[in-house]
Structure formats: structure tokens, C-alpha cells
Design an enzyme around this catalytic site. Structure first.
Site, mmCIF file in Angstrom:
data_model
loop_
_atom_site.group_PDB
_atom_site.id
_atom_site.type_symbol
_atom_site.label_atom_id
_atom_site.label_comp_id
_atom_site.label_asym_id
_atom_site.label_seq_id
_atom_site.Cartn_x
_atom_site.Cartn_y
_atom_site.Cartn_z
ATOM 1 N N ASP A 117 0.804 -1.489 -0.381
ATOM 2 C CA ASP A 117 -0.044 -0.027 -0.119
ATOM 3 C C ASP A 117 0.998 1.314 -0.235
ATOM 4 O OD1 ASP A 117 -2.387 -1.784 0.030
ATOM 5 O OD2 ASP A 117 -2.258 -1.726 1.969
ATOM 6 N N LYS A 121 0.129 9.996 1.812
ATOM 7 C CA LYS A 121 0.004 11.671 2.479
ATOM 8 C C LYS A 121 1.451 10.992 3.801
ATOM 9 C CE LYS A 121 -4.896 12.429 2.891
ATOM 10 N NZ LYS A 121 -5.886 11.719 3.767
ATOM 11 N N GLU A 192 -1.129 -10.987 -8.121
ATOM 12 C CA GLU A 192 -2.484 -10.314 -8.172
ATOM 13 C C GLU A 192 -2.096 -9.233 -8.860
ATOM 14 O OE1 GLU A 192 -2.281 -12.410 -5.302
ATOM 15 O OE2 GLU A 192 -4.040 -13.942 -5.851
HETATM 16 N N1 SAM Z 1 0.767 -8.543 -2.541
HETATM 17 C C1 SAM Z 1 -0.604 -8.585 -3.672
HETATM 18 C C2 SAM Z 1 -0.115 -8.774 -4.263
HETATM 19 O O1 SAM Z 1 1.126 -8.372 -5.213
HETATM 20 O O2 SAM Z 1 -1.243 -9.208 -5.481
HETATM 21 C C3 SAM Z 1 -1.726 -7.827 -2.324
HETATM 22 C C4 SAM Z 1 -1.028 -5.938 -2.128
HETATM 23 S S1 SAM Z 1 -2.111 -5.012 -1.958
HETATM 24 C C5 SAM Z 1 -2.045 -4.128 -2.500
HETATM 25 C C6 SAM Z 1 -2.090 -5.016 -0.515
HETATM 26 C C7 SAM Z 1 -2.016 -5.525 0.671
HETATM 27 O O3 SAM Z 1 -0.646 -6.121 2.285
HETATM 28 C C8 SAM Z 1 -3.565 -5.384 1.201
HETATM 29 O O4 SAM Z 1 -3.542 -6.612 1.656
HETATM 30 C C9 SAM Z 1 -3.123 -5.494 2.440
HETATM 31 O O5 SAM Z 1 -3.985 -5.545 3.543
HETATM 32 C C10 SAM Z 1 -2.012 -5.521 2.907
HETATM 33 N N2 SAM Z 1 -1.005 -5.001 4.193
HETATM 34 C C11 SAM Z 1 -1.368 -3.798 4.156
HETATM 35 N N3 SAM Z 1 -0.117 -2.989 4.897
HETATM 36 C C12 SAM Z 1 -0.209 -4.110 6.384
HETATM 37 C C13 SAM Z 1 0.649 -4.271 7.530
HETATM 38 N N4 SAM Z 1 1.011 -3.852 7.955
HETATM 39 N N5 SAM Z 1 0.407 -5.914 8.025
HETATM 40 C C14 SAM Z 1 0.080 -6.954 6.734
HETATM 41 N N6 SAM Z 1 -0.766 -7.161 5.822
HETATM 42 C C15 SAM Z 1 -0.753 -5.005 5.436
#
Ligand code: SAM
Length: 211
Positions: A117, A121, A192
Site C-alpha cells: 500500500d 500522504k 495478483e
Molecule cells: N501482495 C499482493 C499482490 O501483489 O497482489 C497484495 C497487494 S495489496 C495492494 C497490499 C496488501 O497488503 C493488502 O492485502 C493489505 O491488507 C496488506 N497489508 C498492508 N499493510 C499491512 C500490514 N501492516 N501488515 C500486514 N498486511 C498488510
């Protein structure tokens, strides 16, 4: 990632033998979970799990732990896991901010971060999984020759991440802003998000950081 509240997802997490409950109890003892001394590679923010489930099938001599914050997403990885006949893959529903609570010093061989993510900001920069604050955590849990591998299509996040690596005192084993057309691409396992964004024509960036 759209976060629908999938009915029963939380219950499925607590009932599954593939999701480790109270992972803090295994800090420094993950070998006991896998019943062997193989290296442990983790993916932080694994989403629906295509990447780590594929790696686990390809590399039976590596132990994998997929970490995801939300049950509603993790349940999709769990559905994949339930069709697999491997013993080298477990999942944690866990916020990686507290990753030092679950891994001991040098316990992890490799950390994968895929399409993390962006937290655009400035005031949320510390939440980015490639911030220097996260690199300080990774520094503790990674073994001496361990590495962080990061892929994204977000150019600003990639620039920020390159700066974080340097600020943290690590170095770049490799980095590219056009991974899919680079010599490093061989053996790549698509996530994905990678499938989605590369099919839209977005260049994929990748770095490998070591210290
Ligand atoms: N890695 C996958 C892909 O490339 O298809 C998913 C990407 S998605 C944008 C980011 C994922 O990271 C989300 O499912 C989110 O819930 C998870 N995530 C974000 N911050 C996290 C954290 N601090 N601990 C565990 N998971 C986290």
C-alpha cells in the site's frame, strides 16, 4: 485492495490449521512449526496469496509464511492453500507493524513485499512497508545475508523506497524500473496486482536490498 466484510472470514481464520494463532508464541521457534531447519521466507501483505502459494509449490525446501492484515483478503489465500499438498506454508493474520513480536533475531532468510500500500500522504510515510522504520525492523529479524525483495508499479513509492534503503544504510543488490523487460525477469512469479497492473501497461519496478 477492496475490503468487503466477507461473512465467516474471521471464523475461518481461527479454525484453519494453516493459519497460526497467537504467532507471538513461536518467536525464535518457527523451526518447530515446520519440523525442519530449512530457511524461512516471508511475504508481508500477501493479499490473496498467488505469489507465496506458487513459491511454496516450487520450492519444497524453503519454509514460507504469508502475513496479511485482513481476514477478508486472507481467506482467498486460504482457499488456495486448502487445495495444496505441501507442508512448507503457513499464514498469519497479523499487522506487520508488530513483526518484532513474532520473529527472533536473524530468524528470517528473505522478506518479500509486493505492491505494498502506497500511503501517499507524507504524514503516513512511516506506515509504508518500505519506510526506514520498517527497514529497522527487518534488520533485526533478517539473517546476516538475508534480503528484502520489493515489487511495485507505483513510481513515487519506488523512489521513496530507494531512498529508504540508502537512509537505512542498506545497499541495492539490484533495482530496475522496467522489471518485465529486464534480464532479472527470469523465474518471476507474478502477484495478483502485478498481473493486473502489467496488463494495463504499467511498468513494474523491482529492487532487492541487502546490508
Ligand atoms: N501482495 C499482493 C499482490 O501483489 O497482489 C497484495 C497487494 S495489496 C495492494 C497490499 C496488501 O497488503 C493488502 O492485502 C493489505 O491488507 C496488506 N497489508 C498492508 N499493510 C499491512 C500490514 N501492516 N501488515 C500486514 N498486511 C498488510
Amino acid at each position: 485492495m477492496r475490503l468487503r466484510n466477507i461473512k465467516g472470514a474471521r471464523e475461518a481464520m481461527t479454525e484453519s490449521k494453516f493459519v497460526i494463532q497467537n504467532p507471538e508464541q513461536y518467536k525464535g521457534r518457527w523451526k518447530e512449526v515446520f519440523h525442519n531447519d530449512n530457511p524461512i521466507h516471508i511475504e508481508v501483505g500477501m493479499g490473496k496469496g498467488k505469489f507465496i502459494t506458487t513459491l511454496a509449490q516450487q520450492n519444497p525446501n524453503i519454509n514460507y509464511i504469508g502475513i496479511e492484515k485482513y481476514s477478508s483478503v486472507l481467506i482467498r489465500a486460504l482457499e488456495k492453500r486448502e487445495t495444496m499438498e505441501v507442508s512448507n506454508l503457513f499464514f498469519l493474520r497479523f499487522d506487520a507493524e508488530n513483526i518484532l513480536d513474532i520473529f527472533g533475531n536473524g530468524e528470517v532468510g528473505r522478506i518479500y513485499l509486493n505492491f505494498s500500500d502506497p500511503w501517499p500522504k507524507d504524514r503516513h510515510a512511516k506506515r509504508r512497508l518500505t519506510s526506514k522504520e520498517y527497514f529497522a525492523r527487518y534488520d533485526q529479524i533478517l539473517e546476516k545475508n538475508g534480503q528484502v525483495e520489493f515489487k511495485t508499479d507505483n513510481q513515487d513509492l519506488f523512489t521513496f523506497s530507494l531512498e529508504s534503503v540508502t537512509e537505512a544504510g542498506w545497499y541495492m543488490e539490484m533495482s530496475t524500473r522496467d522489471y518485465h523487460n529486464s534480464p532479472y525477469m527470469e523465474g518471476n512469479v507474478m502477484t495478483e496486482y502485478e498481473e493486473k497492473f502489467s496488463s494495463m501497461g504499467n511498468p513494474i519496478c523491482k529492487l532487492i536490498a541487502k546490508r
